[in-house]
Design an enzyme around this catalytic site. Structure first.
Site, PDB file in Angstrom:
ATOM      1  N   GLY A 180       0.821  -1.209   0.000  1.00 41.98           N
ATOM      2  CA  GLY A 180       0.000   0.000   0.000  1.00 41.98           C
ATOM      3  C   GLY A 180       0.849   1.250   0.000  1.00 41.98           C
ATOM      4  N   ASN A 181       0.232   2.384   0.239  1.00 41.95           N
ATOM      5  CA  ASN A 181       0.976   3.638   0.333  1.00 41.95           C
ATOM      6  C   ASN A 181       0.326   4.513   1.403  1.00 41.95           C
ATOM      7  OD1 ASN A 181      -1.031   5.534  -0.966  1.00 41.95           O
ATOM      8  ND2 ASN A 181      -0.806   4.004  -2.577  1.00 41.95           N
ATOM      9  N   ARG A 182       0.921   5.681   1.632  1.00 45.61           N
ATOM     10  CA  ARG A 182       0.520   6.500   2.783  1.00 45.61           C
ATOM     11  C   ARG A 182      -0.580   7.521   2.475  1.00 45.61           C
ATOM     12  NH1 ARG A 182       4.310   9.649   4.153  1.00 45.61           N
ATOM     13  NH2 ARG A 182       5.892   9.142   2.623  1.00 45.61           N
TER      14      ARG A 182
END
Ligand code: PMT
Length: 402
Positions: free
Chosen positions: A208-210
């Site tokens: 995932g990412n932030r």
């Protein structure tokens, strides 16, 4: 001349209540009609007569008192408000607003109203910094309220810390910003994407990412407030859906692509603020990968570039993309603008602390076909207004005969 807009000024029980008198005065100076509702505690600090004298309107306090001017009580007042400003807002008031408690006239009015809400907290530092208060403020922000942060300085107790009511001028600016909205997207359908996609690695893990979704949710809210029919295709976030927005919840890039493509034909504009994973694990495990069976490497496969595909399919739609860059921001964004056949790219430097992924603020360059517009650092709520202003301009230009 157009009728003056009405601000409902909600005053709650803080020593800073006297500053709300100045706030009322400044708002009136800006041509706004101010109607005041006080909590009982606020009336212990400043008399209702003060606000009545300044605003020229009766002041509401008691839920059950016979109204003197308004035909019905809280409901008509709620409908009449073009914006509501709660200043000062105590910790108790903020908790009630967040929880939807309606035990006084003021809170009933807020609950019954669809008007934009501005909240200016004032309290002692420990109460302000308490996770309960911060959580309640976050909750209000996530529903679209504008929070004018308390400032640091000397407090009524003599202590120095954060908790002072923001200067009235700053609160006035926030209120005027909420009032200034035209219904300039009425009749348009806008599709917004938000959040970071999650690409499964096994039954419980993902790549995932932030991205927090704050940017996309702010844009969706702004479009809805300006009259658009809005679909928000959102990867998982901790945010609540803005009011009057159709939320389509997705998890992966593939699901996002499907949801966006399905709705593209009927959209007049698409704003892709989501951080879509470019790659997914090629063979996600169905069960949970055991510690001792961890693969040495993970094979990845490319995901569809949703925006590039929209650029190929686009007929009449306005397409706004984002560019998450770490160097040569504007030049790389221009590359994306051209390669993906976009009308505007919002370029941000995602390597800088305090802006971009997850932050409340961002500092971007708006890259159009002809020129770049560099914006100062601002809240994502304010940024949403700038982006939507540009979107309106692009739709108008599209509507004009060549
Ligand atoms: O969510 P927040 O915490 O508020 O953070 C905001 C943000 C940093 C996520 C936002 O400002 C931002 O930069 N969003 C785009 C992130 C991104 O994926 O950038 P990119 O340069 O990799 O992609 C360019 C554009 O193509 C983007 O509009 C993206 O949505 C789109 N894209 C990317 C990959 C892909 N497979 N499909 C796409 O449509």
């Amino acid at each position: 001349m157009a009728d003056a807009q009405t601000v409902l000024l909600g005053v709650t029980g803080s020593i800073a209540a006297y500053k709300a008198v100045e706030l009322a005065r400044l708002l009136i100076k800006r041509g706004v009609t101010v109607k005041t509702v006080m909590t009982e505690a606020a009336a212990e600090f400043v008399t209702p007569l003060t606000f009545r004298s300044i605003t020229g309107h009766p002041v509401g306090i008691d839920m059950f008192e016979e109204p003197t001017e308004w035909k019905a009580a809280h409901v008509s007042l709620a409908a009449e408000a073009d914006a509501i400003a709660i200043a000062p807002a105590t910790a108790d008031a903020i908790a009630k607003l967040a929880e939807g408690i309606a035990d006084e006239l003021l809170f009933s009015v807020v609950l019954a109203s669809k008007a934009p809400l501005v909240v200016a907290p004032a309290m002692h530092t420990e109460m302000y910094e308490n996770p309960a208060t911060q959580h309640n403020l976050d909750l209000l922000r996530s529903r679209g309220a504008v929070v004018v942060e308390a400032q640091s300085g000397q407090l009524a107790s003599g202590d120095v810390g954060t908790g002072r009511l923001a200067p009235p001028e700053k609160i006035v600016d926030a209120v005027m910003g909420e009032l200034g909205r035209a219904r300039d997207l009425a009749g348009h359908r806008v599709l917004v994407s938000a959040g970071g996609t999650q690409e499964p690695l096994d039954a419980v893990r993902y790549l995932g990412n932030r991205s927090s979704g704050k940017t996309g949710y702010a844009i969706a809210r702004e479009c809805a407030l300006r009259g658009a029919a809005v679909v928000l295709v959102s990867a998982p976030t901790a945010l609540r859906s803005p009011r009057d927005v159709e939320l389509v919840a997705v998890r992966t890039a593939e699901e996002m692509a499907e949801a966006v493509f399905e709705r593209f034909d009927e959209a007049d504009a698409v704003v892709m603020s989501a951080a879509v994973a470019d790659f997914s694990p090629a063979e996600p495990s169905i069960g949970k990968i055991k510690k001792d069976a961890a693969p040495k490497s993970i094979a990845l496969r490319r995901n569809v570039d949703i925006l590039a595909e929209l650029g190929k399919r686009k007929a009449k739609q306005v397409l706004i993309g984002f560019a998450a860059e770490t160097d040569d921001i504007a030049a790389n964004a221009r590359g994306k603008l051209e390669a993906k056949n976009l009308d505007l790219v919002v370029a941000n430097d995602v390597s800088r602390p305090g802006v971009g992924f997850g932050a409340d603020d961002n500092e971007v360059v708006l890259v159009g076909p002809d020129a770049d517009e560099t914006l100062r650092r601002m809240s994502k709520v304010q940024l949403a207004r700038h982006i939507v202003d540009r979107l309106v301009g692009l739709l108008e230009a599209r509507g004009r005969p060549a």
